[in-house]
Write a protein that holds these residues in place. Structure first.
Motif, PDB file in Angstrom:
ATOM      1  N   GLU A   1       0.834  -1.218   0.000  1.00 17.18           N
ATOM      2  CA  GLU A   1       0.000   0.000   0.000  1.00 17.18           C
ATOM      3  C   GLU A   1       0.862   1.259   0.000  1.00 17.18           C
TER       4      GLU A   1
ATOM      5  N   ARG B   1       1.068   4.077  -2.944  1.00 15.44           N
ATOM      6  CA  ARG B   1       0.816   5.504  -2.687  1.00 15.44           C
ATOM      7  C   ARG B   1       1.985   6.346  -3.216  1.00 15.44           C
TER       8      ARG B   1
ATOM      9  N   GLU C   1       1.517   9.141  -6.021  1.00 20.80           N
ATOM     10  CA  GLU C   1       1.701  10.557  -5.681  1.00 20.80           C
ATOM     11  C   GLU C   1       3.023  11.120  -6.191  1.00 20.80           C
TER      12      GLU C   1
END
Ligand code: PLP
Length: 387
Positions: free
Chosen positions: A69, A73, A77
């Protein structure tokens, strides 16, 4: 007993061999790219906690859900590659394992893989181990750009992948968006994959921007984006990396990874979650610290009478040794490690056998404390400036 033709077809790593010579002769090691300072204390604490809290058995083969996870991310991002932890992310034992697993998952015997030279020396053996044929394209001094026509000519109907390492080892070149668009266009035209090595994605100088080729139009479906914790968090011994890939490629990568290593170290995966959650100030300080080291390294190279190639990113500097009249880079490197007490890497080890470009070049690695760089200076300058 003879070793296999495959294992006989490449040599052991020159970089790691230089570290062994350094251990033998002493002095300062500016050969292998690992920090001589500690990682952030909060991630060491997180690793200790994980050991005490029971994370001591195999994790899920392709990585703990929490780390996948966190990597997804980061990809979404920072790299601008939207990623799903369940279908796109595989945690590996370093970017090193991610690269060999990706090539083994994508390439068939006889497929061709385009590699820019000079290159991080693992890629040649990686291609051989995955039964593919490397085709080399030169990055040209002084700014280490490729000739678009030479690159286009290297793509053939058998090209299945191109390896893109940015920021680049050994030159420090940071590929521009325009350069990456040229590579992407060829991948799209030839139905080829980009397999990247973005392990230095956070170490860029002079306000340069890291662009991930997987974020360019049409490339997400044909890019394996590889990185890891080693360089960003100063934990090269932890052996934690990852591959971000489209779902089908991920299935292949996970399959190869499972049988190569089963999985990456479980407690350190937990600590890497803490690392990836560090605030933006951590990365700003990292860049400030590396900029000071880069500037110091360039100054030392000049003071010792060599011409530096000023890196745009990563933590290596190539230097021109031609003023010294040494027969070649290997002779000069042996003199430095044995007589001067500074280990560096001969330039030729970053080029294919027979290419002349590295013969008057050496590579300095500078992920070191300023005191270490000063100790190297104290050995290099008196020995070389009068030569
Ligand atoms: C370009 C490049 N890729 C990969 C690695 C190794 O990465 P890892 O420690 O994640 O295997 C290095 C280490 O020097 C490197 O320079």
């Amino acid at each position: 007993m003879n070793i296999s033709h495959r294992a006989a077809s490449f040599q052991e790593s020159v970089i790691r061999e230089m570290t062994r010579l350094h251990v033998l002769y002493g002095g300062v090691n500016l050969a292998q790219g690992f920090p001589d300072f500690d990682p952030p204390p909060e991630i060491i604490e997180a690793a200790c906690r994980a050991l005490h809290e029971g994370c001591n058995q195999y994790s899920i083969t392709w990585g703990t859900p929490r780390l996948r996870e966190a990597v997804a991310r980061h990809a979404t991002e920072f790299l601008r590659i939207p990623a799903d932890p369940d279908t796109n992310v595989t945690i590996t034992c370093g970017a090193t394992e991610a690269m060999i697993a990706a090539l083994m998952a994508l390439l068939n015997p006889g497929d061709e893989v385009v590699i820019f030279a000079p290159f991080y020396e693992n890629y040649g053996p990686d291609a051989i181990l995955s039964s593919a044929l490397p085709r080399y394209v030169a990055l040209r001094e002084p700014d280490w750009r490729f000739d678009p026509e030479e690159l286009a000519a290297a793509f053939t109907p058998r090209t299945r992948a191109v390896i893109v390492n940015t920021p680049h080892n050994p030159t420090g070149h940071v590929f521009t968006r325009a350069e990456l668009e040229t590579i992407a266009e060829l991948c799209l035209r030839h139905d080829a994959f980009a397999v990247t090595d973005e392990i230095y994605e956070r170490i860029l100088y002079d306000d340069r921007e890291h662009v991930a080729i997987g974020s360019l139009d049409g490339m997400r479906e044909r890019t394996v984006t590889i990185s890891g914790a080693s360089k960003t968090f100063s934990v090269t011994g932890w052996r934690l990396g990852w591959a971000i890939a489209p779902p089908e490629a991920s299935i292949g990568i996970r399959r190869v990874h499972d049988f190569l290593t089963v999985g990456a170290p479980h407690p350190l995966q937990e600590a890497a979650v803490t690392a990836l959650n560090l605030p933006a100030t951590y990365y700003r300080q990292l860049v400030r610290d590396y900029t000071a080291r880069r500037n110091r390294m360039v100054q030392i190279i000049q003071a010792a009478g060599m011409r530096p190639f000023v890196p745009e990113g990563a933590y290596y500097a190539m230097a021109d040794i031609s003023p010294f009249g040494a027969r070649d880079d290997v002779e000069f490197t042996m003199y430095l490690v044995k007589e001067v007490g500074v280990a560096v890497v001969p330039g030729s080890s970053f080029y294919p056998a027979g290419w002349p470009q590295g013969k008057q070049r050496i590579r300095f690695a500078f992920p070191k404390r300023l005191e270490t760089l000063a100790a190297a200076e104290a050995r290099l300058v008196p020995a070389l400036s009068g030569r």
